[in-house]
Design an enzyme around this catalytic site. Structure first.
Site, PDB file in Angstrom:
ATOM      1  N   ALA A  68      49.085  19.258  -8.134  1.00 38.70           N
ATOM      2  CA  ALA A  68      48.151  20.021  -7.303  1.00 38.70           C
ATOM      3  C   ALA A  68      47.500  21.126  -8.127  1.00 38.70           C
ATOM      4  O   ALA A  68      48.150  21.784  -8.931  1.00 38.70           O
ATOM      5  CB  ALA A  68      48.887  20.633  -6.123  1.00 38.70           C
ATOM      6  N   GLY A  99      -9.052   4.608   3.063  1.00 38.04           N
ATOM      7  CA  GLY A  99      -8.587   3.715   4.120  1.00 38.04           C
ATOM      8  C   GLY A  99      -7.800   2.527   3.600  1.00 38.04           C
ATOM      9  O   GLY A  99      -7.796   2.242   2.404  1.00 38.04           O
ATOM     10  N   GLY A 104      -2.500   1.289  16.009  1.00 42.46           N
ATOM     11  CA  GLY A 104      -3.662   0.500  16.414  1.00 42.46           C
ATOM     12  C   GLY A 104      -3.247  -0.432  17.546  1.00 42.46           C
ATOM     13  O   GLY A 104      -2.092  -0.838  17.638  1.00 42.46           O
ATOM     14  N   ARG A 116       1.431  13.887   7.394  1.00 45.26           N
ATOM     15  CA  ARG A 116       2.217  14.173   8.602  1.00 45.26           C
ATOM     16  C   ARG A 116       3.703  14.405   8.290  1.00 45.26           C
ATOM     17  O   ARG A 116       4.454  14.861   9.131  1.00 45.26           O
ATOM     18  CB  ARG A 116       2.045  13.029   9.618  1.00 45.26           C
ATOM     19  N   TYR A 141      40.372  19.007  -9.917  1.00 38.78           N
ATOM     20  CA  TYR A 141      39.067  18.589 -10.437  1.00 38.78           C
ATOM     21  C   TYR A 141      39.293  17.784 -11.710  1.00 38.78           C
ATOM     22  O   TYR A 141      39.872  18.286 -12.679  1.00 38.78           O
ATOM     23  CB  TYR A 141      38.166  19.799 -10.745  1.00 38.78           C
ATOM     24  N   LEU A 180       0.837  -1.204   0.000  1.00 37.80           N
ATOM     25  CA  LEU A 180       0.000   0.000   0.000  1.00 37.80           C
ATOM     26  C   LEU A 180       0.866   1.246   0.000  1.00 37.80           C
ATOM     27  O   LEU A 180       1.649   1.472   0.913  1.00 37.80           O
ATOM     28  CB  LEU A 180      -0.915   0.018   1.228  1.00 37.80           C
ATOM     29  N   ASN A 184      50.603  11.250 -13.255  1.00 36.86           N
ATOM     30  CA  ASN A 184      50.623  12.055 -12.032  1.00 36.86           C
ATOM     31  C   ASN A 184      49.945  13.391 -12.316  1.00 36.86           C
ATOM     32  O   ASN A 184      50.338  14.117 -13.234  1.00 36.86           O
ATOM     33  CB  ASN A 184      52.076  12.288 -11.592  1.00 36.86           C
ATOM     34  N   TYR A 208      33.596  22.101 -19.258  1.00 26.68           N
ATOM     35  CA  TYR A 208      32.299  22.685 -19.614  1.00 26.68           C
ATOM     36  C   TYR A 208      32.510  24.055 -20.238  1.00 26.68           C
ATOM     37  O   TYR A 208      33.184  24.920 -19.658  1.00 26.68           O
ATOM     38  CB  TYR A 208      31.474  22.806 -18.330  1.00 26.68           C
ATOM     39  N   ASP A 253       5.164   2.338   4.019  1.00 30.26           N
ATOM     40  CA  ASP A 253       5.882   3.219   4.954  1.00 30.26           C
ATOM     41  C   ASP A 253       6.518   2.430   6.104  1.00 30.26           C
ATOM     42  O   ASP A 253       6.796   2.975   7.153  1.00 30.26           O
ATOM     43  CB  ASP A 253       4.956   4.316   5.485  1.00 30.26           C
TER      44      ASP A 253
HETATM   45  C1  UD1 Z   1      -1.839   1.866  10.198  1.00 30.71           C
HETATM   46  C2  UD1 Z   1      -2.779   0.897  10.915  1.00 30.71           C
HETATM   47  C3  UD1 Z   1      -2.417   0.869  12.409  1.00 30.71           C
HETATM   48  C4  UD1 Z   1      -0.971   0.450  12.569  1.00 30.71           C
HETATM   49  C5  UD1 Z   1      -0.044   1.351  11.737  1.00 30.71           C
HETATM   50  C6  UD1 Z   1       1.345   0.749  11.698  1.00 30.71           C
HETATM   51  C7  UD1 Z   1      -4.915   0.882   9.726  1.00 30.71           C
HETATM   52  C8  UD1 Z   1      -6.309   1.373   9.728  1.00 30.71           C
HETATM   53  N1  UD1 Z   1      -4.145   1.319  10.733  1.00 30.71           N
HETATM   54  O1  UD1 Z   1      -2.055   3.172  10.723  1.00 30.71           O
HETATM   55  O2  UD1 Z   1      -3.242  -0.073  13.090  1.00 30.71           O
HETATM   56  O3  UD1 Z   1      -0.614   0.483  13.927  1.00 30.71           O
HETATM   57  O4  UD1 Z   1      -0.487   1.455  10.378  1.00 30.71           O
HETATM   58  O5  UD1 Z   1       2.252   1.596  11.044  1.00 30.71           O
HETATM   59  O6  UD1 Z   1      -4.552   0.101   8.865  1.00 30.71           O
HETATM   60  N2  UD1 Z   1      -2.764   3.868   2.502  1.00 30.71           N
HETATM   61  C9  UD1 Z   1      -3.298   3.771   1.253  1.00 30.71           C
HETATM   62  N3  UD1 Z   1      -4.568   4.216   1.037  1.00 30.71           N
HETATM   63  C10 UD1 Z   1      -5.327   4.741   2.030  1.00 30.71           C
HETATM   64  C11 UD1 Z   1      -4.767   4.854   3.312  1.00 30.71           C
HETATM   65  C12 UD1 Z   1      -3.487   4.407   3.519  1.00 30.71           C
HETATM   66  O7  UD1 Z   1      -2.648   3.282   0.332  1.00 30.71           O
HETATM   67  O8  UD1 Z   1      -6.482   5.104   1.747  1.00 30.71           O
HETATM   68  C13 UD1 Z   1      -1.390   3.373   2.727  1.00 30.71           C
HETATM   69  C14 UD1 Z   1      -0.387   4.433   3.122  1.00 30.71           C
HETATM   70  O9  UD1 Z   1       0.337   4.890   1.982  1.00 30.71           O
HETATM   71  C15 UD1 Z   1       0.562   3.688   4.062  1.00 30.71           C
HETATM   72  C16 UD1 Z   1      -0.305   2.599   4.637  1.00 30.71           C
HETATM   73  O10 UD1 Z   1      -1.425   2.458   3.803  1.00 30.71           O
HETATM   74  O11 UD1 Z   1       1.631   3.090   3.352  1.00 30.71           O
HETATM   75  C17 UD1 Z   1      -0.728   2.881   6.058  1.00 30.71           C
HETATM   76  O12 UD1 Z   1      -1.426   4.109   6.106  1.00 30.71           O
HETATM   77  P1  UD1 Z   1      -1.186   5.152   7.259  1.00 30.71           P
HETATM   78  O13 UD1 Z   1      -2.061   6.321   7.020  1.00 30.71           O
HETATM   79  O14 UD1 Z   1       0.252   5.387   7.454  1.00 30.71           O
HETATM   80  O15 UD1 Z   1      -1.786   4.324   8.505  1.00 30.71           O
HETATM   81  P2  UD1 Z   1      -1.436   4.531  10.033  1.00 30.71           P
HETATM   82  O16 UD1 Z   1      -2.229   5.655  10.568  1.00 30.71           O
HETATM   83  O17 UD1 Z   1       0.033   4.580  10.200  1.00 30.71           O
HETATM   84 MG    MG Z   2       1.646   4.768   8.853  1.00 29.85          MG
END
Ligand code: UD1
Ligand code: MG
Length: 459
Positions: free
Chosen positions: A371, A88, A149, A23, A357, A16, A368, A378, A113
């Site tokens: 210096a 989500g 979570g 943030r 350079y 994902l 050699n 360029y 991430d």
């Molecule tokens: C998420 C988990 C949380 C966990 C944490 C660990 C969920 C709901 N929560 O929270 O329980 O403790 O990761 O790091 O899963 N992404 C998408 N599409 C979306 C939303 C997110 O592709 O619509 C991807 C983001 O790019 C990221 C990953 O999903 O790579 C997680 O999303 P992020 O917003 O970082 O979730 P957290 O709040 O960290």
């Molecule tokens: Mg995250």
């Protein structure tokens, strides 16, 4: 490790990478931020490749060609899917529905991430499915659980995952957190994912609800505990820096294990792809950018910066040297203080020890470089090459105006501006001739003594 049997099972890994990463407060998408010279996404895809045996799908946000291109670069066989709206993590997984439908035995969901994940942990997670779980997650106990979570357990049973925003005070006090990675048995995956709703504080489809949904279907859910280092999710720049620190520590430990001498390991910055041979010595405060190879027995002295460079056996680089992309040093080359090399082949035994350079050039074996030598590569519009023959001697403070060739064994006089090719074995002088006026200083003083002013000097 319970990866027995995993090799015989098919696996689809869904990465994902569609989140906005607000943030991070950055215009760069989160998964393209870099740790140890590699994007977060590339770290995850590399761990998957090392774990082996998976088909990979990457879910990217709308208009994120940059993320898709990075996925293609690192994992050319990966499919990409676009999550049109960010609704989500479960919604993101379903963007890859077409490929989930193909029915792999194991589905792995990995966040783009979470770059510190190790290949063996991915295998362990799949092992939990072999052991009968329909959903398996990674739990960890972070020093600061904020934002994660929480895993709600009863004995050894995993009951649910509650997102922090939706947690009660009692749930928020749980120290076991969700690492974010999940394995789902392929045969139940779509049924589980499609049952997930969005009735929560954020109105998002949470992947974490897969646990409660599976239990509601009388299926088993399991949690495996791992160290925080592996599953730290990167949401902020501070977490990015923390992940960098963990990665650097791992890379230094691996380098020393492989026979590299790091005099002060904590001061050396490595990249995930840095290759250091046996008996390479790295002095304190050296930075390796991406794409560096150092062959056996070479020494990289303090305060040097290398990027996209190759250092041959027994070569000595630095202190205070800069090797830029395309610098290729053959064996026993010496590149010394304040010397910059870019896109240049320095053949065996050649030396450039001080303040030079060398760009877009070849320096022949055992030549050699004095210096202050500059290859003037360029002209304001295009780059041109300088070719220096074997055994040539470039006098200090020579400017070699490219394109130009210095033949084998030729000399250039110190301070020369060389604009024409120099035949092998000859001496080229390209500087004003020295004029000596005997007694001049005395005549000057005599003029001053009789009060003649007006800037006149004696002839
Ligand atoms: C998420 C988990 C949380 C966990 C944490 C660990 C969920 C709901 N929560 O929270 O329980 O403790 O990761 O790091 O899963 N992404 C998408 N599409 C979306 C939303 C997110 O592709 O619509 C991807 C983001 O790019 C990221 C990953 O999903 O790579 C997680 O999303 P992020 O917003 O970082 O979730 P957290 O709040 O960290
Ligand atoms: Mg995250």
């Amino acid at each position: 490790m319970s990866d027995r049997g995993a090799a015989a099972r098919s696996c689809l890994a869904i990465v994902l990478a569609a989140g906005e990463g607000t943030r991070m407060r950055s215009t760069l998408p989160k998964v393209l931020h870099v740790v140890a010279g590699r994007t977060l996404l590339a770290h995850v895809l590399t761990a998957l490749a090392r774990a082996g045996g998976t088909q990979t799908a990457v879910v990217v946000g709308p208009d994120r060609e940059d993320v898709a291109a990075e996925a293609k670069r690192v994992a050319p066989n990966a499919q990409t899917f676009v999550q049109a709206e960010r609704r989500g993590t479960a919604h993101a997984v379903l963007a890859a529905k077409e490929t989930i439908k193909k029915g792999a035995d194991d589905i792995l969901v990995i966040f783009g991430d979470t770059p510190l994940i190790l290949p063996e942990t991915l295998a362990r997670l799949r092992g939990a499915l072999i052991d009968g779980a329909a959903v398996a997650v990674l739990g960890f106990r972070p020093v600061d659980p904020k934002g994660y979570g929480r895993l709600v357990t009863q004995g050894n049973e995993l009951l649910a995952i509650v997102e922090e925003a939706d947690a009660t005070d009692a749930e928020r006090a749980i120290t076991l957190c969700n690492g974010g990675l999940m394995a789902i048995a392929g045969k139940y995956a779509l049924a589980i994912l499609e049952k997930i709703g969005n009735v929560n504080r954020k109105g998002e489809f949470y992947l974490t609800d897969a646990v409660a949904v599976a239990r509601g279907m009388a299926l088993k859910a399991a949690a495996l505990e791992v160290s925080e280092d592996e599953v730290s999710g990167i949401n902020t720049k501070a977490q990015l820096a923390a992940a960098e620190a963990v990665t650097q520590q791992r890379l230094r430990a691996a380098a020393m294990e492989a026979g590299v001498t790091l005099v002060a390991p904590e001061t050396v910055h490595l990249c995930a792809d840095t290759k250091l041979g046996n008996d390479v010595t790295v002095e304190p405060y050296v930075v390796f950018g991406p794409g560096v190879t150092v062959e056996d027995g070479a020494t990289i002295r303090s305060f040097s910066h290398l990027h996209g460079a190759h250092v041959g056996m027994g070569a000595i680089v630095g202190p205070y040297a800069r090797l830029r992309p395309g610098a290729k040093l053959e064996e026993n080359v010496h590149i010394g203080n304040f010397v910059e090399v870019k896109e240049a082949l320095i053949e065996a035994g050649a030396k450039a020890n001080h303040l030079a350079y060398i760009g877009d050039a070849r320096v022949g074996a055992a030549a050699n470089i004095g210096a202050g030598t500059i290859t003037c590569n360029y002209d304001g519009a295009a780059k041109h090459r300088t070719d220096i023959g074997a055994g040539a001697f470039i006098g200090s403070n020579s400017s070699l105006v490219a394109p130009v060739k210095i033949g084998d064994g030729a000399y250039t006089g110190s301070g020369s501006v060389i604009t024409k090719d120099v035949p092998a074995g000859s001496l080229a002088l390209g500087r004003a001739q020295q004029v000596v006026k005997e007694g001049w200083a005395e005549r000057l003083r005599a003029l001053k003594a009789v009060g003649k002013k007006g800037g006149k000097t004696p002839g």
